[in-house]
Write a protein that holds these residues in place. Structure first.
Motif, PDB file in Angstrom:
ATOM      1  N   LEU A 163     -14.048  -3.328  -4.028  1.00 54.37           N
ATOM      2  CA  LEU A 163     -13.223  -2.622  -3.271  1.00 54.37           C
ATOM      3  C   LEU A 163     -13.523  -2.176  -1.836  1.00 54.37           C
ATOM      4  CD1 LEU A 163     -11.983   0.252  -5.800  1.00 54.37           C
ATOM      5  CD2 LEU A 163     -10.768  -2.016  -5.028  1.00 54.37           C
ATOM      6  N   ASN A 212     -19.113   6.728  -2.773  1.00 53.05           N
ATOM      7  CA  ASN A 212     -17.676   7.101  -2.877  1.00 53.05           C
ATOM      8  C   ASN A 212     -17.164   6.782  -4.269  1.00 53.05           C
ATOM      9  OD1 ASN A 212     -17.811   7.562  -0.195  1.00 53.05           O
ATOM     10  ND2 ASN A 212     -16.783   5.572   0.424  1.00 53.05           N
ATOM     11  N   ILE A 213     -17.323   5.454  -4.953  1.00 61.20           N
ATOM     12  CA  ILE A 213     -17.045   5.198  -6.222  1.00 61.20           C
ATOM     13  C   ILE A 213     -17.517   6.275  -7.315  1.00 61.20           C
ATOM     14  CG2 ILE A 213     -17.043   3.209  -8.131  1.00 61.20           C
ATOM     15  CD1 ILE A 213     -15.341   2.852  -5.362  1.00 61.20           C
ATOM     16  N   ILE A 223     -15.091   9.095  -7.167  1.00 55.94           N
ATOM     17  CA  ILE A 223     -13.922   8.738  -7.808  1.00 55.94           C
ATOM     18  C   ILE A 223     -13.957   8.445  -9.286  1.00 55.94           C
ATOM     19  CG2 ILE A 223     -12.098   6.898  -7.942  1.00 55.94           C
ATOM     20  CD1 ILE A 223     -12.834   6.081  -4.716  1.00 55.94           C
ATOM     21  N   GLU A 263       0.597   3.997  -2.917  1.00 61.76           N
ATOM     22  CA  GLU A 263       0.286   5.423  -2.672  1.00 61.76           C
ATOM     23  C   GLU A 263       1.324   6.429  -3.417  1.00 61.76           C
ATOM     24  OE1 GLU A 263      -2.463   6.696  -1.266  1.00 61.76           O
ATOM     25  OE2 GLU A 263      -3.386   4.795  -0.902  1.00 61.76           O
ATOM     26  N   CYS A 300     -16.372  -0.707  -0.457  1.00 61.09           N
ATOM     27  CA  CYS A 300     -16.714   0.575  -0.096  1.00 61.09           C
ATOM     28  C   CYS A 300     -18.147   1.013  -0.708  1.00 61.09           C
ATOM     29  CB  CYS A 300     -15.805   1.560  -0.579  1.00 61.09           C
ATOM     30  SG  CYS A 300     -15.603   1.995  -2.300  1.00 61.09           S
ATOM     31  N   ARG A 331      -6.645   2.667  -7.627  1.00 58.35           N
ATOM     32  CA  ARG A 331      -6.949   1.306  -7.410  1.00 58.35           C
ATOM     33  C   ARG A 331      -8.008   1.068  -8.251  1.00 58.35           C
ATOM     34  NH1 ARG A 331      -4.782   2.095  -2.584  1.00 58.35           N
ATOM     35  NH2 ARG A 331      -6.837   3.170  -1.331  1.00 58.35           N
ATOM     36  N   VAL A 332      -9.222   2.037  -8.595  1.00 55.15           N
ATOM     37  CA  VAL A 332     -10.443   1.913  -9.523  1.00 55.15           C
ATOM     38  C   VAL A 332      -9.861   1.962 -10.712  1.00 55.15           C
ATOM     39  CG1 VAL A 332     -12.186   3.446 -10.208  1.00 55.15           C
ATOM     40  CG2 VAL A 332     -11.777   3.050  -7.865  1.00 55.15           C
ATOM     41  N   ALA A 350      -7.078   5.812  -4.006  1.00 55.56           N
ATOM     42  CA  ALA A 350      -8.358   5.116  -4.274  1.00 55.56           C
ATOM     43  C   ALA A 350      -8.425   5.196  -5.662  1.00 55.56           C
ATOM     44  CB  ALA A 350      -9.509   5.939  -3.464  1.00 55.56           C
ATOM     45  N   GLN A 351      -8.362   6.401  -6.381  1.00 54.59           N
ATOM     46  CA  GLN A 351      -8.355   6.421  -7.865  1.00 54.59           C
ATOM     47  C   GLN A 351      -7.605   5.616  -8.544  1.00 54.59           C
ATOM     48  OE1 GLN A 351      -7.058  10.498  -7.917  1.00 54.59           O
ATOM     49  NE2 GLN A 351      -9.278  11.279  -8.021  1.00 54.59           N
ATOM     50  N   THR A 397      -5.072   9.648  -6.390  1.00 61.03           N
ATOM     51  CA  THR A 397      -5.044   9.308  -5.035  1.00 61.03           C
ATOM     52  C   THR A 397      -4.850   7.907  -5.091  1.00 61.03           C
ATOM     53  OG1 THR A 397      -7.528   8.928  -5.027  1.00 61.03           O
ATOM     54  CG2 THR A 397      -6.531  11.086  -4.280  1.00 61.03           C
ATOM     55  N   HIS A 412       0.781  -1.254  -0.055  1.00 58.60           N
ATOM     56  CA  HIS A 412       0.070   0.053  -0.165  1.00 58.60           C
ATOM     57  C   HIS A 412       0.781   1.196  -0.038  1.00 58.60           C
ATOM     58  CE1 HIS A 412      -3.966  -1.361  -0.065  1.00 58.60           C
ATOM     59  NE2 HIS A 412      -3.754  -2.269   0.780  1.00 58.60           N
TER      60      HIS A 412
END
Length: 148
Positions: free
Chosen positions: A69, A75-76, A79, A36, A71, A50-51, A47-48, A45, A32
């Motif tokens: 993910l 949130n998705i 993103i 990052e 979540c 990972r998507v 998260a971005q 980010t 992680h």
């Protein structure tokens, strides 16, 4: 059911189990951290990134991204909105169900996702020490652990 009975026989304070859990935690933390850093190198980010990485494998609806993910779909949506504004992702109708919108990477998004994957040295380094057969065994064990 066999996994439940196996769990019941293994005490939680078993030193081997504790060591394995600690090692898994160390691998995940290092992965992680590097992820990052790689994301920041592309002004994303974590998260971005990972998507985008997930979508580079296949386009999918927001709900499925959220499930993968773990979540909230809202949130998705945010993103994907930000990735779309940068030209890395687009929304398109699902050919199987035109009521459903799929998030899909653009060509630039695929390029960024590939660059992110290639910059993750730690994710590859530990696996490079394992033979193909060992990686197959590890994959099977990890799939069992996550219930696949």
């Amino acid at each position: 059911m066999a996994t439940r009975s196996a769990r019941a026989r293994t005490p939680r304070a078993d030193p081997l189990t504790l060591e394995v859990v600690e090692l898994i935690g160390s691998v995940v933390a290092r992965y992680h951290e590097e992820y990052e850093e790689a994301a920041a190198g592309h002004a994303l980010t974590g998260a971005q990134a990972r998507v985008l990485g997930l979508l580079s494998l296949e386009p999918m609806p927001m709900r499925r991204i959220a499930q993968k993910l773990k979540c909230e779909p809202s949130n998705i949506t945010g993103i994907v909105d930000r990735l779309e504004a940068r030209g890395l992702v687009e929304r398109r109708p699902d050919a199987g169900d035109r009521r459903v919108k799929l998030a899909a990477p653009t060509d630039e998004g695929l390029s960024v996702a590939r660059s992110l994957r290639e910059s993750l040295d730690f994710a590859r380094e530990p696996l490079a020490e394992l033979s193909r057969e060992e990686r197959v065994v590890l994959r099977g064990l990890l799939r069992r652990m996550v219930g696949e």
